[in-house]
Design a protein around this motif. Structure first.
Motif, PDB file in Angstrom:
ATOM      1  N   SER A  56      17.386   3.761  -4.989  1.00 19.59           N
ATOM      2  CA  SER A  56      18.576   4.498  -4.548  1.00 19.59           C
ATOM      3  C   SER A  56      18.298   5.976  -4.354  1.00 19.59           C
ATOM      4  N   GLN A  57      17.234   6.456  -4.988  1.00 18.97           N
ATOM      5  CA  GLN A  57      16.849   7.861  -4.852  1.00 18.97           C
ATOM      6  C   GLN A  57      15.943   8.109  -3.644  1.00 18.97           C
ATOM      7  N   GLY A  58      15.741   7.076  -2.818  1.00 21.79           N
ATOM      8  CA  GLY A  58      14.947   7.256  -1.607  1.00 21.79           C
ATOM      9  C   GLY A  58      13.496   6.852  -1.736  1.00 21.79           C
ATOM     10  N   ASN A  59      13.210   5.913  -2.631  1.00 26.60           N
ATOM     11  CA  ASN A  59      11.845   5.409  -2.803  1.00 26.60           C
ATOM     12  C   ASN A  59      11.797   3.947  -2.377  1.00 26.60           C
ATOM     13  N   PRO A  60      11.550   3.663  -1.108  1.00 27.65           N
ATOM     14  CA  PRO A  60      11.593   2.278  -0.619  1.00 27.65           C
ATOM     15  C   PRO A  60      10.565   1.369  -1.285  1.00 27.65           C
ATOM     16  N   TRP A  61       9.478   1.946  -1.790  1.00 26.11           N
ATOM     17  CA  TRP A  61       8.442   1.138  -2.430  1.00 26.11           C
ATOM     18  C   TRP A  61       8.939   0.463  -3.713  1.00 26.11           C
ATOM     19  N   ALA A  62      10.021   0.972  -4.310  1.00 30.93           N
ATOM     20  CA  ALA A  62      10.499   0.435  -5.588  1.00 30.93           C
ATOM     21  C   ALA A  62      11.177  -0.925  -5.441  1.00 30.93           C
ATOM     22  N   LYS A  63      11.530  -1.310  -4.231  1.00 22.61           N
ATOM     23  CA  LYS A  63      12.206  -2.583  -4.020  1.00 22.61           C
ATOM     24  C   LYS A  63      11.301  -3.742  -4.447  1.00 22.61           C
ATOM     25  N   GLY A  64      11.807  -4.593  -5.295  1.00 18.60           N
ATOM     26  CA  GLY A  64      11.052  -5.759  -5.732  1.00 18.60           C
ATOM     27  C   GLY A  64      10.264  -5.567  -7.011  1.00 18.60           C
ATOM     28  N   CYS A  65      10.171  -4.332  -7.506  1.00 20.64           N
ATOM     29  CA  CYS A  65       9.423  -4.098  -8.743  1.00 20.64           C
ATOM     30  C   CYS A  65      10.184  -4.702  -9.931  1.00 20.64           C
ATOM     31  N   GLU A  69       4.760  -1.584 -15.114  1.00 18.33           N
ATOM     32  CA  GLU A  69       3.435  -1.410 -14.513  1.00 18.33           C
ATOM     33  C   GLU A  69       3.537  -1.339 -12.991  1.00 18.33           C
ATOM     34  N   MET A  70       4.376  -2.183 -12.402  1.00 19.03           N
ATOM     35  CA  MET A  70       4.583  -2.131 -10.956  1.00 19.03           C
ATOM     36  C   MET A  70       5.157  -0.789 -10.530  1.00 19.03           C
ATOM     37  N   ILE A  71       6.123  -0.308 -11.288  1.00 20.00           N
ATOM     38  CA  ILE A  71       6.746   0.980 -10.969  1.00 20.00           C
ATOM     39  C   ILE A  71       5.718   2.099 -11.076  1.00 20.00           C
ATOM     40  N   SER A  72       4.906   2.042 -12.112  1.00 17.77           N
ATOM     41  CA  SER A  72       3.855   3.047 -12.279  1.00 17.77           C
ATOM     42  C   SER A  72       2.887   3.020 -11.103  1.00 17.77           C
ATOM     43  N   LEU A  73       2.487   1.819 -10.679  1.00 18.66           N
ATOM     44  CA  LEU A  73       1.594   1.700  -9.522  1.00 18.66           C
ATOM     45  C   LEU A  73       2.261   2.235  -8.263  1.00 18.66           C
ATOM     46  N   GLY A  74       3.537   1.903  -8.086  1.00 19.07           N
ATOM     47  CA  GLY A  74       4.243   2.391  -6.906  1.00 19.07           C
ATOM     48  C   GLY A  74       4.246   3.902  -6.818  1.00 19.07           C
ATOM     49  N   ILE A  75       4.443   4.551  -7.949  1.00 22.53           N
ATOM     50  CA  ILE A  75       4.414   6.021  -7.986  1.00 22.53           C
ATOM     51  C   ILE A  75       3.015   6.524  -7.645  1.00 22.53           C
ATOM     52  N   LYS A 116      -7.728   1.763 -12.983  1.00 21.08           N
ATOM     53  CA  LYS A 116      -6.569   1.941 -13.854  1.00 21.08           C
ATOM     54  C   LYS A 116      -5.774   0.647 -13.995  1.00 21.08           C
ATOM     55  N   TYR A 117      -5.649  -0.106 -12.903  1.00 19.92           N
ATOM     56  CA  TYR A 117      -4.859  -1.342 -12.902  1.00 19.92           C
ATOM     57  C   TYR A 117      -5.802  -2.520 -12.656  1.00 19.92           C
ATOM     58  N   GLN A 118      -6.135  -3.228 -13.711  1.00 19.86           N
ATOM     59  CA  GLN A 118      -7.124  -4.289 -13.599  1.00 19.86           C
ATOM     60  C   GLN A 118      -6.644  -5.457 -12.737  1.00 19.86           C
ATOM     61  N   GLY A 119      -5.335  -5.643 -12.660  1.00 22.19           N
ATOM     62  CA  GLY A 119      -4.808  -6.735 -11.844  1.00 22.19           C
ATOM     63  C   GLY A 119      -4.566  -6.353 -10.400  1.00 22.19           C
ATOM     64  N   LEU A 120      -4.936  -5.142 -10.019  1.00 20.00           N
ATOM     65  CA  LEU A 120      -4.674  -4.638  -8.672  1.00 20.00           C
ATOM     66  C   LEU A 120      -5.552  -5.342  -7.645  1.00 20.00           C
ATOM     67  N   ARG A 121      -4.950  -5.693  -6.512  1.00 15.96           N
ATOM     68  CA  ARG A 121      -5.673  -6.266  -5.385  1.00 15.96           C
ATOM     69  C   ARG A 121      -5.468  -5.389  -4.156  1.00 15.96           C
ATOM     70  N   PHE A 122      -6.451  -5.423  -3.264  1.00 19.49           N
ATOM     71  CA  PHE A 122      -6.425  -4.580  -2.074  1.00 19.49           C
ATOM     72  C   PHE A 122      -6.419  -5.454  -0.822  1.00 19.49           C
ATOM     73  N   GLU A 187      -5.494  -0.135   7.814  1.00 19.20           N
ATOM     74  CA  GLU A 187      -4.450   0.285   6.888  1.00 19.20           C
ATOM     75  C   GLU A 187      -4.698  -0.402   5.541  1.00 19.20           C
ATOM     76  N   LEU A 188      -4.656   0.388   4.478  1.00 19.44           N
ATOM     77  CA  LEU A 188      -4.987  -0.103   3.140  1.00 19.44           C
ATOM     78  C   LEU A 188      -3.709  -0.310   2.334  1.00 19.44           C
ATOM     79  N   PHE A 189      -3.585  -1.515   1.756  1.00 15.75           N
ATOM     80  CA  PHE A 189      -2.418  -1.857   0.944  1.00 15.75           C
ATOM     81  C   PHE A 189      -2.862  -2.257  -0.460  1.00 15.75           C
ATOM     82  N   PHE A 190      -1.968  -2.015  -1.413  1.00 17.13           N
ATOM     83  CA  PHE A 190      -2.232  -2.276  -2.822  1.00 17.13           C
ATOM     84  C   PHE A 190      -1.221  -3.306  -3.317  1.00 17.13           C
ATOM     85  N   SER A 191      -1.686  -4.343  -3.987  1.00 15.86           N
ATOM     86  CA  SER A 191      -0.787  -5.413  -4.436  1.00 15.86           C
ATOM     87  C   SER A 191      -0.927  -5.665  -5.927  1.00 15.86           C
ATOM     88  N   LEU A 192       0.219  -5.871  -6.579  1.00 16.75           N
ATOM     89  CA  LEU A 192       0.244  -6.191  -8.003  1.00 16.75           C
ATOM     90  C   LEU A 192       1.426  -7.117  -8.256  1.00 16.75           C
TER      91      LEU A 192
END
Length: 280
Positions: A56-65, A69-75, A116-122, A187-192
């Motif tokens: 709601s504060q204008g961070n579209p990446w937060a949707k679905g978190c 840990e997901m929120i931290s990665l999104g930031i 930092k995030y061992q479960g992170l995929r690219f 384009e590089l994307f990060f998934s968790l």
């Protein structure tokens, strides 16, 4: 007297604190102070409330978190992609398959997040400009994606953590992007946990699902839209269809056969500059 710790036992107060703070690191530290707080703050429902507030504060990446840990990665991803090139890695127009130095800092930041995030995929989505000729588009975008995988591997990110999609011209023929050096890109994307950062641009939805190339790995190429025409990669990294390469060689041979008269021959008989034959 009622202590702050007593107040935090009231779940509504804890949830309010979460929506006010929205800092996953501070909230994680707070959860370690009391067992009750830990069970409340680490709950999926609590993380979803924080994510909703961030969205709601204008961070579209937060949707679905649904976890801190997901929120931290999104930031962290939003910070890593906050520079002028966003999550893009650029290549030389004309079939180049080496990541341009100006965008390599993104790879360095990605490697830091990978540690930092061992479960992170690219995931890498690679493209060529819409001017790339048939027989080269997917081959070149495949090579670009593979180059990004190699760059990440050099920074300690093993290949099993990466996937690629070689789009060829499927996206670039539809998007409203300038036809310049920025269209020769990956384009590089990060998934968790099934959530991908940053959010995809709308132009990916322009390609119908049944026409999208499959997700693959560097060892397993994506489906090639241009398989009918074979191509060859030159020492400088440029990719040329065999038919065009043969034409260039024949034109060069004709020029050599003219011997001393070559200087007086019409310029149209000379082999064209291969660099001008491919834009993409």
């Amino acid at each position: 007297p009622i202590s702050i710790g007593d107040l935090l036992y009231v779940s509504e107060i804890t949830q309010t604190l979460g929506t006010v703070s929205c800092d996953p690191r501070l909230l994680a530290q707070l959860s370690l102070t009391q067992r009750h707080l830990h069970s409340t703050i680490t709950a999926t429902k609590f993380a979803a409330l924080v994510a909703k507030e961030l969205h709601s504060q204008g961070n579209p990446w937060a949707k679905g978190c649904n976890s801190l840990e997901m929120i931290s990665l999104g930031i962290d991803v939003a910070t890593a992609c906050s520079y002028g090139t966003k999550n893009h890695l650029y290549f030389q127009m004309g079939g180049g398959t080496t990541v341009r130095p100006a965008t390599k800092p993104l790879l360095d930041r990605a490697a830091v997040l990978g540690r930092k995030y061992q479960g992170l995929r690219f995931h890498i989505d690679s493209h060529v400009a819409k001017g790339a000729p048939a027989g080269m588009a997917t081959t070149t975008s495949q090579a670009r994606a593979t180059a990004v995988v190699a760059e990440l591997a050099n920074r300690g990110i093993t290949e099993h953590r990466t996937t690629i999609t070689a789009w060829g011209r499927k996206i670039s023929s539809l998007w409203q992007e300038p036809e310049d050096g920025t269209s020769a890109r990956a384009e590089l994307f990060f998934s968790l946990g099934g959530v991908q950062f940053p959010p995809r641009e709308a132009y990916y939805s322009l390609v119908p699902e049944d026409q999208r190339p499959p997700i693959g790995t560097a060892e397993q190429p994506s489906d090639d839209e241009d398989v009918d025409e074979r191509s060859v990669r030159l020492p400088n990294g440029q990719v040329l269809p065999l038919g065009l390469l043969r034409a260039l060689m024949l034109a060069r041979q004709r020029g050599d056969d003219n011997g001393d008269d070559s200087d007086d021959s019409d310029s149209s008989d000379r082999a064209p500059d291969a660099r001008k034959c491919y834009v993409g």
